[in-house]
Write a protein that holds these residues in place. Sequence first.
Motif, PDB file in Angstrom:
ATOM      1  N   LEU A 201      32.247  33.625  47.399  1.00  0.00           N
ATOM      2  CA  LEU A 201      33.039  32.505  47.918  1.00  0.00           C
ATOM      3  C   LEU A 201      34.290  32.287  47.070  1.00  0.00           C
ATOM      4  CD1 LEU A 201      30.208  29.920  48.743  1.00  0.00           C
ATOM      5  CD2 LEU A 201      31.502  31.327  50.350  1.00  0.00           C
ATOM      6  N   PHE A 202      34.132  32.287  45.755  1.00  0.00           N
ATOM      7  CA  PHE A 202      35.273  32.068  44.881  1.00  0.00           C
ATOM      8  C   PHE A 202      36.255  33.231  44.942  1.00  0.00           C
ATOM      9  CE2 PHE A 202      32.254  29.412  42.081  1.00  0.00           C
ATOM     10  CZ  PHE A 202      32.464  28.316  42.881  1.00  0.00           C
ATOM     11  N   LEU A 203      35.729  34.452  44.979  1.00  0.00           N
ATOM     12  CA  LEU A 203      36.606  35.621  45.009  1.00  0.00           C
ATOM     13  C   LEU A 203      37.434  35.656  46.289  1.00  0.00           C
ATOM     14  CD1 LEU A 203      37.406  38.231  43.525  1.00  0.00           C
ATOM     15  CD2 LEU A 203      35.627  39.397  44.805  1.00  0.00           C
ATOM     16  N   GLY A 204      36.811  35.341  47.422  1.00  0.00           N
ATOM     17  CA  GLY A 204      37.568  35.297  48.668  1.00  0.00           C
ATOM     18  C   GLY A 204      38.656  34.239  48.647  1.00  0.00           C
ATOM     19  N   ALA A 205      38.359  33.080  48.065  1.00  0.00           N
ATOM     20  CA  ALA A 205      39.370  32.024  47.979  1.00  0.00           C
ATOM     21  C   ALA A 205      40.512  32.422  47.050  1.00  0.00           C
ATOM     22  CB  ALA A 205      38.724  30.726  47.496  1.00  0.00           C
ATOM     23  N   ILE A 206      40.191  33.072  45.940  1.00  0.00           N
ATOM     24  CA  ILE A 206      41.225  33.478  44.987  1.00  0.00           C
ATOM     25  C   ILE A 206      42.114  34.560  45.589  1.00  0.00           C
ATOM     26  CG2 ILE A 206      41.607  34.604  42.753  1.00  0.00           C
ATOM     27  CD1 ILE A 206      39.102  33.190  41.735  1.00  0.00           C
ATOM     28  N   GLN A 207      41.528  35.506  46.303  1.00  0.00           N
ATOM     29  CA  GLN A 207      42.314  36.588  46.877  1.00  0.00           C
ATOM     30  C   GLN A 207      43.191  36.129  48.034  1.00  0.00           C
ATOM     31  OE1 GLN A 207      39.419  39.620  47.833  1.00  0.00           O
ATOM     32  NE2 GLN A 207      39.495  40.501  45.769  1.00  0.00           N
ATOM     33  N   SER A 208      42.941  34.940  48.572  1.00  0.00           N
ATOM     34  CA  SER A 208      43.788  34.410  49.634  1.00  0.00           C
ATOM     35  C   SER A 208      45.053  33.736  49.095  1.00  0.00           C
ATOM     36  CB  SER A 208      43.001  33.411  50.484  1.00  0.00           C
ATOM     37  OG  SER A 208      42.649  32.261  49.720  1.00  0.00           O
ATOM     38  N   ILE A 209      45.168  33.608  47.787  1.00  0.00           N
ATOM     39  CA  ILE A 209      46.356  33.005  47.181  1.00  0.00           C
ATOM     40  C   ILE A 209      47.504  34.011  47.260  1.00  0.00           C
ATOM     41  CG2 ILE A 209      47.331  32.023  45.063  1.00  0.00           C
ATOM     42  CD1 ILE A 209      44.500  31.281  44.217  1.00  0.00           C
ATOM     43  N   PRO A 210      48.700  33.598  47.679  1.00  0.00           N
ATOM     44  CA  PRO A 210      49.821  34.549  47.770  1.00  0.00           C
ATOM     45  C   PRO A 210      50.120  35.208  46.429  1.00  0.00           C
ATOM     46  CG  PRO A 210      50.348  32.496  48.897  1.00  0.00           C
ATOM     47  CD  PRO A 210      49.058  32.262  48.163  1.00  0.00           C
ATOM     48  N   GLY A 211      50.363  36.503  46.470  1.00  0.00           N
ATOM     49  CA  GLY A 211      50.649  37.245  45.246  1.00  0.00           C
ATOM     50  C   GLY A 211      51.973  36.861  44.606  1.00  0.00           C
ATOM     51  N   GLU A 212      52.898  36.297  45.404  1.00  0.00           N
ATOM     52  CA  GLU A 212      54.188  35.910  44.834  1.00  0.00           C
ATOM     53  C   GLU A 212      54.046  34.848  43.756  1.00  0.00           C
ATOM     54  OE1 GLU A 212      53.421  35.944  47.967  1.00  0.00           O
ATOM     55  OE2 GLU A 212      54.650  37.544  48.884  1.00  0.00           O
ATOM     56  N   LEU A 213      53.011  34.024  43.868  1.00  0.00           N
ATOM     57  CA  LEU A 213      52.811  32.991  42.860  1.00  0.00           C
ATOM     58  C   LEU A 213      52.464  33.602  41.508  1.00  0.00           C
ATOM     59  CD1 LEU A 213      50.772  30.404  44.973  1.00  0.00           C
ATOM     60  CD2 LEU A 213      53.207  30.385  44.447  1.00  0.00           C
ATOM     61  N   TYR A 214      51.617  34.641  41.521  1.00  0.00           N
ATOM     62  CA  TYR A 214      51.276  35.307  40.269  1.00  0.00           C
ATOM     63  C   TYR A 214      52.503  36.001  39.671  1.00  0.00           C
ATOM     64  CZ  TYR A 214      46.410  34.646  41.701  1.00  0.00           C
ATOM     65  OH  TYR A 214      45.210  34.101  42.080  1.00  0.00           O
ATOM     66  N   GLU A 215      53.317  36.618  40.526  1.00  0.00           N
ATOM     67  CA  GLU A 215      54.509  37.302  40.027  1.00  0.00           C
ATOM     68  C   GLU A 215      55.484  36.309  39.404  1.00  0.00           C
ATOM     69  OE1 GLU A 215      56.086  39.408  43.323  1.00  0.00           O
ATOM     70  OE2 GLU A 215      54.366  40.762  43.531  1.00  0.00           O
ATOM     71  N   ALA A 216      55.669  35.157  40.075  1.00  0.00           N
ATOM     72  CA  ALA A 216      56.564  34.144  39.514  1.00  0.00           C
ATOM     73  C   ALA A 216      56.022  33.600  38.198  1.00  0.00           C
ATOM     74  CB  ALA A 216      56.766  33.010  40.517  1.00  0.00           C
ATOM     75  N   ALA A 217      54.693  33.407  38.136  1.00  0.00           N
ATOM     76  CA  ALA A 217      54.096  32.906  36.892  1.00  0.00           C
ATOM     77  C   ALA A 217      54.237  33.917  35.766  1.00  0.00           C
ATOM     78  CB  ALA A 217      52.622  32.580  37.129  1.00  0.00           C
ATOM     79  N   GLN A 218      54.100  35.218  36.062  1.00  0.00           N
ATOM     80  CA  GLN A 218      54.261  36.239  35.023  1.00  0.00           C
ATOM     81  C   GLN A 218      55.696  36.310  34.534  1.00  0.00           C
ATOM     82  OE1 GLN A 218      52.743  39.824  36.752  1.00  0.00           O
ATOM     83  NE2 GLN A 218      50.590  39.200  36.589  1.00  0.00           N
ATOM     84  N   LEU A 219      56.651  36.124  35.458  1.00  0.00           N
ATOM     85  CA  LEU A 219      58.059  36.115  35.037  1.00  0.00           C
ATOM     86  C   LEU A 219      58.358  34.937  34.131  1.00  0.00           C
ATOM     87  CD1 LEU A 219      59.843  37.135  38.376  1.00  0.00           C
ATOM     88  CD2 LEU A 219      59.489  38.538  36.332  1.00  0.00           C
ATOM     89  N   ASP A 220      57.670  33.824  34.357  1.00  0.00           N
ATOM     90  CA  ASP A 220      57.865  32.643  33.503  1.00  0.00           C
ATOM     91  C   ASP A 220      57.069  32.727  32.214  1.00  0.00           C
ATOM     92  OD1 ASP A 220      59.562  31.575  35.359  1.00  0.00           O
ATOM     93  OD2 ASP A 220      58.012  30.392  36.371  1.00  0.00           O
ATOM     94  N   GLY A 221      56.319  33.793  32.034  1.00  0.00           N
ATOM     95  CA  GLY A 221      55.561  33.969  30.794  1.00  0.00           C
ATOM     96  C   GLY A 221      54.243  33.224  30.762  1.00  0.00           C
ATOM     97  N   ALA A 222      53.666  32.921  31.932  1.00  0.00           N
ATOM     98  CA  ALA A 222      52.390  32.189  31.967  1.00  0.00           C
ATOM     99  C   ALA A 222      51.248  33.115  31.589  1.00  0.00           C
ATOM    100  CB  ALA A 222      52.161  31.611  33.359  1.00  0.00           C
ATOM    101  N   SER A 223      50.336  32.614  30.787  1.00  0.00           N
ATOM    102  CA  SER A 223      49.159  33.380  30.399  1.00  0.00           C
ATOM    103  C   SER A 223      48.110  33.336  31.517  1.00  0.00           C
ATOM    104  CB  SER A 223      48.564  32.817  29.110  1.00  0.00           C
ATOM    105  OG  SER A 223      48.131  31.474  29.300  1.00  0.00           O
ATOM    106  N   ARG A 224      47.048  34.110  31.341  1.00  0.00           N
ATOM    107  CA  ARG A 224      45.990  34.107  32.355  1.00  0.00           C
ATOM    108  C   ARG A 224      45.345  32.729  32.480  1.00  0.00           C
ATOM    109  NH1 ARG A 224      44.330  39.473  33.498  1.00  0.00           N
ATOM    110  NH2 ARG A 224      46.291  40.603  33.758  1.00  0.00           N
ATOM    111  N   TRP A 225      45.151  32.049  31.370  1.00  0.00           N
ATOM    112  CA  TRP A 225      44.572  30.707  31.422  1.00  0.00           C
ATOM    113  C   TRP A 225      45.486  29.746  32.172  1.00  0.00           C
ATOM    114  CZ3 TRP A 225      40.823  27.504  31.585  1.00  0.00           C
ATOM    115  CH2 TRP A 225      41.029  26.148  31.299  1.00  0.00           C
ATOM    116  N   GLN A 226      46.803  29.851  31.928  1.00  0.00           N
ATOM    117  CA  GLN A 226      47.739  28.978  32.632  1.00  0.00           C
ATOM    118  C   GLN A 226      47.781  29.297  34.128  1.00  0.00           C
ATOM    119  OE1 GLN A 226      51.193  29.837  30.226  1.00  0.00           O
ATOM    120  NE2 GLN A 226      50.979  27.936  29.050  1.00  0.00           N
ATOM    121  N   GLN A 227      47.662  30.576  34.464  1.00  0.00           N
ATOM    122  CA  GLN A 227      47.596  30.936  35.877  1.00  0.00           C
ATOM    123  C   GLN A 227      46.344  30.357  36.524  1.00  0.00           C
ATOM    124  OE1 GLN A 227      48.193  35.138  36.635  1.00  0.00           O
ATOM    125  NE2 GLN A 227      49.635  35.314  34.933  1.00  0.00           N
TER     126      GLN A 227
END
Length: 318
Positions: A201-227
């Motif tokens: 259930l959790f994995l399906g919900a997480i994988q439905s999050i748009p990938g652009e958000l992770y890319e933007a967070a990585q560009l801003d220097g967000a760590s895995r915990w912050q993501q």
Amino acid sequence: MTETTRTAPAKVPRAAAPPRQTPGPDGGRGGRVLRRLTPWLFLAVPLALLVTFTYVPVGNMIYYSFTDWDGVSPDRNFTGLDNYEQIFTRPELFRVFFVSFYYLAASAVQIVVALYFATVLSFDLRLRNLFKGILFFPYLINGVAIGFVFLYFFQDGGTLDSVLSWFGAGSDHAWLGDPASANTSLAGVSVWRFTGLNFVLFLGAIQSIPGELYEAAQLDGASRWQQFRHIIAPSIRPVVSLSVILAISGSLSVFEIPYIMTTGATGTTTFVIQTVKLAFQFNKTGLASAAAVVLLLIILVITWIQRRLVPDEKVDLV
């Protein structure tokens, strides 16, 4: 004197009359009625099955809870609230609620473990598909088979004692011999079995999050915990809320594992096991029906409280 010539007024063209509507292939008014009835025609059979096998039995159960029916005799004497009074006044009937706390704690553990692995395996890692299968596999096994496997696992001199002896921690402790140890062991089995369900259930919900958000967070220097804190957690909040409701209702209605492994002995009787014994072992169907109604009401009240305290909120992260 010249004659004034009068010009004839220009003729205004008449508006064309709207074309006559001819009834289409749907038959006009009768077709509209048929279109409205079509969904109900498709729902007729499912609704009939739902009413027959869900609402009618629940109604009968509520009726039986006010009687002293033994499940066999045609005589059903009305007893009022006597069955409900027994449930809340007889200690041996009400004590089984405390066993649910072991499974409630186990449910909290399995939610945390499932959320951790779902978050970790949502990122690009080696062999993540293998680990997904390993985590979900226990949920596919039949509950009776799991009960027999862990019955030999926890027995004296069984698998657990053998593994502990390899590390010099051999023990002759009877894992299913006293209430605290037995309930802890059974709750541990439930963690092993149902973590996979929450994980999916959790994995399906997480994988439905748009990938652009992770890319933007990585560009801003967000760590895995912050993501996780600012992207994943807000996005999967409705799924976590659903898992909490399932965990609470499941901890109150545990049956398979303790019934197969201990049959409710050594203080491991759950509310459902007690209800089954009242109905089929002691022939007190009326009292068992009252216990089932109480369990249903408790689950409904807890679910309502949880939904009021943690309402669903629309989260827009885009």
